[in-house]
Structure formats: structure tokens, C-alpha cells
Design an enzyme around this catalytic site. Structure first.
Site, PDB file in Angstrom:
ATOM      1  N   ARG A   1     -40.310  53.272  24.783  1.00 19.25           N
ATOM      2  CA  ARG A   1     -40.668  52.859  25.992  1.00 19.25           C
ATOM      3  C   ARG A   1     -42.309  53.505  26.177  1.00 19.25           C
ATOM      4  NH1 ARG A   1     -35.650  54.767  29.486  1.00 19.25           N
ATOM      5  NH2 ARG A   1     -33.957  53.801  28.296  1.00 19.25           N
TER       6      ARG A   1
ATOM      7  N   ARG B   1     -40.653  63.861  28.506  1.00 18.63           N
ATOM      8  CA  ARG B   1     -41.089  62.145  28.447  1.00 18.63           C
ATOM      9  C   ARG B   1     -41.814  61.807  27.257  1.00 18.63           C
ATOM     10  NH1 ARG B   1     -42.024  59.667  34.026  1.00 18.63           N
ATOM     11  NH2 ARG B   1     -39.757  60.067  34.303  1.00 18.63           N
TER      12      ARG B   1
ATOM     13  N   GLU C   1     -32.983  64.385  33.854  1.00 18.46           N
ATOM     14  CA  GLU C   1     -32.137  63.222  33.502  1.00 18.46           C
ATOM     15  C   GLU C   1     -31.651  62.896  32.066  1.00 18.46           C
ATOM     16  OE1 GLU C   1     -31.948  58.385  33.450  1.00 18.46           O
ATOM     17  OE2 GLU C   1     -33.503  59.167  35.036  1.00 18.46           O
TER      18      GLU C   1
ATOM     19  N   SER D   1     -27.798  57.660  32.606  1.00 19.09           N
ATOM     20  CA  SER D   1     -27.574  56.770  33.881  1.00 19.09           C
ATOM     21  C   SER D   1     -26.176  55.768  33.326  1.00 19.09           C
ATOM     22  CB  SER D   1     -28.945  56.007  34.045  1.00 19.09           C
ATOM     23  OG  SER D   1     -29.915  56.710  34.454  1.00 19.09           O
TER      24      SER D   1
ATOM     25  N   ARG E   1     -34.280  65.369  26.374  1.00 17.66           N
ATOM     26  CA  ARG E   1     -34.125  66.081  27.349  1.00 17.66           C
ATOM     27  C   ARG E   1     -32.701  67.306  27.081  1.00 17.66           C
ATOM     28  NH1 ARG E   1     -35.363  61.784  31.962  1.00 17.66           N
ATOM     29  NH2 ARG E   1     -37.527  61.510  31.507  1.00 17.66           N
TER      30      ARG E   1
END
Length: 422
Positions: free
Chosen positions: A259, A274, A346, A349, A388
Site C-alpha cells: 500500500r 505504518r 488497528e 477489520s 502492529r
């Protein structure tokens, strides 16, 4: 993609969905394109009917007769108009498809109102984020961190956000991936090793295109490095009709994920928070529409169980409309507590897309009751994303002597009880 019939019959429902997601979309312009396309379609179909009728009349006329010659001339005129109409119809149809692809999924009725992440609802809280972590510090400040997680050399070789994982750092990543996959397959998911590049049709089917094109890495021949294994996995059944008895279908897959994360700056993106390339195991379900929200809860519980076994405090957020995302009907985020940074990160999801992706991908099942193909519901969730999780483990489990305690459930995969930076 939304059902065009819903758009035409109930535009106010679509308008309310756009408003709840706080998106800037001109629905009137989409409706105008739809009307223009349907009007042109009726005109072209009328011309084709005229051609068919003229052909039948010509077949009954003597060749060379005045009536035959007149009908030939009439046919030429109709054919020319039909050809012109077909070209305009094709152009309008492309605009119509682009317009439909610009419309978001409808939020489920249980999705709370809200515009910003701060308005997401804390659905559940597990563990104490205020527990004492006397040795905790941000993971990038741990002495020796760069020996196992080398961002500087990664930037030299590739660019910022592409770290090297070395020694126990690489071993920890491998252990987590194996742990996740073993746990997921025990829970009933069939493991798949998918391609890590997908074509434009695949990225469009899952909603990455056109919504997230700027976040993906693209090759010169219009292939995209996967931002998540969701994309190749979902497309496994593209343009297929499943047996109703086969539902639900559960799959899991590990891939590296890529990404661009454009516009990401500041302290919240330090270290492993990130990166542009990361490892993740994805969970995916194709389910019967009647059971999809029960399956969403099960999916979330499967992801939660992994965090619980890693002994990490975490919370579950129910996403508000403005933070829900373009393609989701409902989404939960799972966030772990990082004791050194004193913030939530996070790591998963879990989303229900209902028929949104299935309509784009034409993934259907044949109903036993009606005998007709119907769209499945697709769901996916991270089980889990690695960086993470690593960050939280390093921070929360840092010991006074500078080593990191490995959770008991992970020890069989890591091979020892502590990670050392020296």
C-alpha cells in the site's frame, strides 16, 4: 455495486447512504446518465425491431420488384441509424457503468451516525490498557531495535516503509504467520496461497478500483500488487454459480500486502505502525444472505481469539458511517493496546459487504427454492496483520533486561520464550 433497480426505484435510499457515509457524490448526475443510457437503449432496440420486421417483409417480396428495392433503401437508412445508435449506446453504457461504480455500498441499519474516527462506538473492551508496563517504550526506541528491524537499509534498497526483518525479527514474523494460519485452519478456514498480483477486473470487483487506485502499486501492464489477500481470494469465484448446499465457504490466505499510504505523516506512522509492505493473513467468507450477519459476528470472534491467545489488551470498534469505508455495509475494527506508545493500533477489520462485491464479481448461488441464481454475501477480516501485532508485543512484553517475553501460545512457533535484540 448497487442494484440499478434500487437506484431507479428508491433514489432517496441511495442518497441517504451517501449522506451517512459523508461522501461527496452527485447522485443527480448518476441518475441523469442512467436515464440517458436507458433512453438510448430503447431507441436502439426499436431500430433493431424495425430491421427485423423489414427483413421479414423483404423475404416475402419478389427480388427486383419496386417494393423490394424500396424496402432495401429503407433497410439501409434503418441500418445506418442503428449503427450510429449502437456506437452512442456503447459510449453511454461505459459512462453508465462508471457512474454506478462511483456509488458506495449502503450502510446497514445498525451502523451508527458519525463523520470522524472519534465517533466510532466502542463495542467491546478486553484487557486493561492502563496496566503497568514498567519497561515499555515505543518499539522504535528499544535499544537494538534497528538490529532486527532495519528501516535504513530498507530505504536504501527500496524506499521508505520497506524494512528488513532480521534474525529474531524475521523469526517472529514467521512464527506469527504460522500461528495465525494454524489457528484459522483449525477454525474451519481452508488455506489458499493466492497470486500477489491481480488484474483490473479483480481490483474493480472488490471495490479497490476506482475508489483506492492511488493507494495501490501498479505495473506497466496494468497489474496491481495486492493491498490485501481479500482481492485475489474474493475473485476466486468470480463469474461462477455455487451450489446453495456449499455455503458458507471459508478461506484464509497469507500474502505480503502493498500500500502506498499516500499522505501518511507524523508520529502515528513511526516504526512498524505504518509501512508500505507488510504481511497479513486474511479470512474470507462467501455466505447465504440470510446468515451473513451471524457470520460477521463469527468472523470477528475468530479474529479476536487470535489476539486473546497473544495476551494483548484490545478493543472492538463499531465503525460509524463516516469512517465505514466505500464498499462495506458494516465493519468492526480490532485495535490492540501498545503500552509504549500508549495508543491503540488497528490490527484487523472485519466487514460485511452484503451483495456489493458479489454483484461486481457476479458470484452467485443457485437457490433450491426458486431454482434461480442469487447473489452471495461476501465477508472478510484480517486474521491478523503482522506489523502492529509485532509492535504491541515488543512494547507490552519488554522486560527490564531488554529482552521481550514471547506469549505462551506463540512459543511453539517461535521456538523460544524470549526475543533478544543483541
Amino acid at each position: 455495486m448497487l442494484d440499478p433497480k434500487l437506484l431507479r426505484d428508491s433514489p432517496d435510499i441511495v442518497r441517504a447512504a451517501i449522506a451517512k457515509k459523508h461522501l461527496d457524490i452527485d447522485l443527480d448526475a448518476v441518475l441523469a446518465v442512467d436515464t440517458a443510457w436507458r433512453t438510448r437503449l430503447i431507441e436502439v432496440e426499436h431500430l433493431r425491431a424495425q430491421q427485423k420486421a423489414a427483413n421479414a417483409e423483404m423475404a416475402a417480396l419478389p427480388k427486383g420488384s419496386p417494393e423490394f428495392i424500396a424496402k432495401v433503401q429503407e433497410m439501409k437508412t434503418v441500418a445506418a441509424r442503428a449503427k450510429e445508435g449502437d456506437a452512442k449506446l456503447k459510449e453511454l453504457e461505459e459512462k453508465w457503468r462508471e457512474a454506478l461504480l462511483s456509488l458506495p455500498n449502503l450502510p446497514h441499519s445498525s451502523v451508527p451516525e458519525g463523520r470522524t474516527p472519534e465517533e466510532n462506538v466502542v463495542y467491546a473492551l478486553h484487557g486493561a490498557q492502563d496496566a503497568a508496563y514498567p519497561a515499555a517504550r515505543p518499539h522504535w526506541e528499544i535499544p537494538g531495535f534497528e538490529r532486527l528491524f532495519d528501516f535504513a537499509r530498507g530505504a536504501k534498497v527500496t524506499g521508505a516503509g520497506f524494512p528488513f526483518f532480521i534474525g529474531d525479527g524475521a523469526r517472529l514474523v514467521r512464527a506469527l504467520l504460522q500461528f495465525f494460519l494454524e489457528e484459522d485452519t483449525r477454525a474451519g478456514y481452508v488455506e489458499v496461497a493466492p497470486p500477489i498480483f491481480v488484474n483490473e477486473a479483480s481490483a474493480t470487483a472488490t471495490g479497490q478500483l476506482p475508489d483506492k487506485e492511488g493507494q495501490m502499486y501498479e505495473t506497466t501492464d496494468r497489474l496491481f500488487a495486492v493491498p490485501t489477500a481479500e482481492v485475489p481470494l474474493t475473485n476466486f469465484f468470480r463469474d461462477e454459480i455455487l451450489d446453495e448446499e456449499a455455503l458458507p465457504v471459508y478461506r484464509c490466505a497469507y500474502t505480503p500486502c502493498f500500500r502506498r499510504e499516500a499522505g501518511s505523516y507524523g508520529k502515528d506512522v513511526r516504526g512498524l505502525n505504518r509501512v508500505h509492505q507488510f504481511d497479513k493473513v486474511e479470512l474470507l467468507k462467501w455466505v447465504h444472505p440470510e446468515s451473513s450477519y451471524v457470520e460477521l459476528d463469527k468472523l470477528r470472534e475468530d479474529a479476536e481469539r487470535l489476539i486473546q491467545k497473544l495476551e494483548l489488551p484490545y478493543r472492538v470498534l463499531l465503525m460509524c458511517g463516516g469512517d465505514l469505508g466505500f464498499a462495506q455495509a458494516k465493519k468492526y475494527d480490532l485495535e490492540v493496546w501498545a503500552g509504549g506508545q500508549k495508543r491503540w493500533l488497528e490490527v484487523s477489520s472485519c466487514s460485511n459487504f452484503e451483495t456489493f462485491q458479489a454483484r461486481r464479481a457476479q458470484i452467485r448461488f443457485r437457490s433450491k427454492e426458486s431454482g434461480k441464481p442469487e447473489l452471495v454475501h461476501t465477508l472478510n477480516g484480517s486474521g491478523l496483520a503482522v506489523p502492529r501485532i509485532v509492535a504491541a508485543l515488543l512494547e507490552n512484553n519488554l522486560q527490564p533486561d531488554g529482552t521481550v517475553r514471547i506469549p505462551a501460545a506463540l512459543v511453539p512457533y517461535f521456538g523460544k520464550e524470549t526475543l533478544r535484540f543483541a
